[in-house]
Write a protein that holds these residues in place. Structure first.
Motif, PDB file in Angstrom:
ATOM      1  N   MET A 282      47.776  19.576-121.735  1.00 65.70           N
ATOM      2  CA  MET A 282      49.234  19.659-121.630  1.00 65.70           C
ATOM      3  C   MET A 282      49.635  20.589-120.504  1.00 65.70           C
ATOM      4  N   VAL A 283      50.600  20.119-119.709  1.00 70.46           N
ATOM      5  CA  VAL A 283      51.155  20.899-118.613  1.00 70.46           C
ATOM      6  C   VAL A 283      52.642  21.088-118.886  1.00 70.46           C
ATOM      7  N   TRP A 284      53.050  22.333-119.096  1.00 69.83           N
ATOM      8  CA  TRP A 284      54.448  22.662-119.371  1.00 69.83           C
ATOM      9  C   TRP A 284      55.084  23.202-118.097  1.00 69.83           C
ATOM     10  N   VAL A 285      56.229  22.635-117.735  1.00 67.57           N
ATOM     11  CA  VAL A 285      56.887  22.976-116.479  1.00 67.57           C
ATOM     12  C   VAL A 285      58.346  23.324-116.755  1.00 67.57           C
ATOM     13  N   ASP A 286      58.754  24.530-116.387  1.00 66.33           N
ATOM     14  CA  ASP A 286      60.166  24.901-116.424  1.00 66.33           C
ATOM     15  C   ASP A 286      60.760  24.648-115.032  1.00 66.33           C
TER      16      ASP A 286
END
Length: 340
Positions: A282-286
């Motif tokens: 999983m790659v979380w990007v703000d």
């Protein structure tokens, strides 16, 4: 509507491979409610063996697996402790409360995804008629792609046992944790009375989960599965896909983790994108608020599927067996064109 070319929305979007379909087509079947579907029985036996538990139960979904576990451990008016982000608390439609009459006691997560031991201990209610009886500690591994350390798990489950609580692991992606930690999955499962494992996420089966645990708890869960509408008949067709997944799709999860790191490295080149550390798939990007809506629209228009949260300012990209290195490269090219 634009066709999704690169589908990073979730690892639930995977489709069965040709060999998996062949396994399903050739599955020997019976009536699982009568207990005589041989392929279901083989799946349950294999899952129990891999996770080091007495028995297993094949169910249609991870939601039902978690719910059956919570209801097997808790009676009406009892309470379970879980994190605010835990799937069994926040993403399963309140089933434990609505269908099981079980009260959740949610706790805030620490930045690494754990629950503070002091918070767990403080949440355990005294034996007093004014309070719901605390019966269960439910943890999750992985949690939002984060791997929960084994030393923490031991400390938390030891704490639960000292207070007479049962323990449940939502291990929907426990094999991602296994690959990331480099340990047998049975070692991750060992401290827990029950573990729920999803077959239709990174493992690539089209449907199904298994609940593993102590024989007496699984026997109770089997009755609850019937009550919850999860008793299936010639379910071996589905179980064959799960068996194939367990035998063939575990080690390859390392590819998903590697692709996620490449994706994160590519996205981190853009100053308007702020990434959390990547541990599994999983790659979380703000995203900077001033460009979030425009970026989301551009991704959708160019065939990149991602999951949005927080008014579109947080993006979740999930790698899986249907998005390999070429898909990562293609998606990064789309993002690059947006910022050109």
């Amino acid at each position: 509507m634009t066709t999704i070319r690169y589908d990073f929305r979730s690892d639930t979007v995977t489709r069965p491979s040709a060999p998996m379909r062949e396994a399903m087509n050739g599955a020997e079947v019976g009536d699982d409610v009568f207990g005589d579907d041989p392929t279901v029985n083989r799946l349950e036996g294999r899952a129990a063996e891999m996770l080091g538990k007495d028995a297993a139960l094949f169910v249609p979904s991870g939601t039902q697996s978690n719910l059956a576990a919570l209801m097997a451990h808790c009676e009406r008016g009892d309470e379970y402790i879980a994190g605010q982000e835990a799937h069994c608390y926040s993403h399963e439609a309140g089933g434990a409360a609505v269908l099981g009459s079980i009260q959740p006691q949610p706790l805030a997560h620490q930045p690494d995804g754990t629950l503070a031991l002091a918070d767990i201990e403080a949440a355990i209610k005294p034996d007093d008629m004014h309070y719901a009886r605390t019966r269960l500690l439910a943890l999750e591994n992985t949690l939002g792609g984060r791997v929960i350390p084994l030393d923490y798990v031991k400390a938390a489950t030891d704490l639960a046992r000292r207070h007479g609580l049962a323990t449940h692991l939502d291990g929907a992606r426990v094999f991602n944790a296994k690959v990331a930690l480099g340990v047998p999955v049975s070692e991750i499962a060992a401290p827990f009375d029950t573990v729920s494992v999803c077959l239709s996420k990174g493992l690539g089966a089209p449907v199904g989960s298994v609940l593993v645990g102590k024989a007496e708890v699984i026997a109770k869960a089997r009755r609850l599965r019937k009550m919850l509408g999860g008793g299936m008949r010639q379910a071996g067709i589905l179980a064959a896909a799960g068996l194939y997944a367990l035998e063939n799709n575990v080690a390859r999860l390392a590819e998903d983790h590697a692709n996620a790191k490449v994706l994160a490295e590519g996205l981190s080149r853009f100053q308007a994108l702020h990434l959390a550390p990547v541990e599994t798939n999983m790659v979380w990007v703000d995203v900077d608020p001033e460009i979030a809506s425009e970026l989301n629209a551009y991704l959708a228009a160019n065939g990149v599927g991602v999951t949005h949260g927080y008014a579109g300012r947080r993006l979740r990209w999930v790698t899986h067996l249907d998005v390999g290195a070429e898909a990562v490269e293609g998606a990064l090219a789309v993002v690059g064109r947006f910022f050109d």
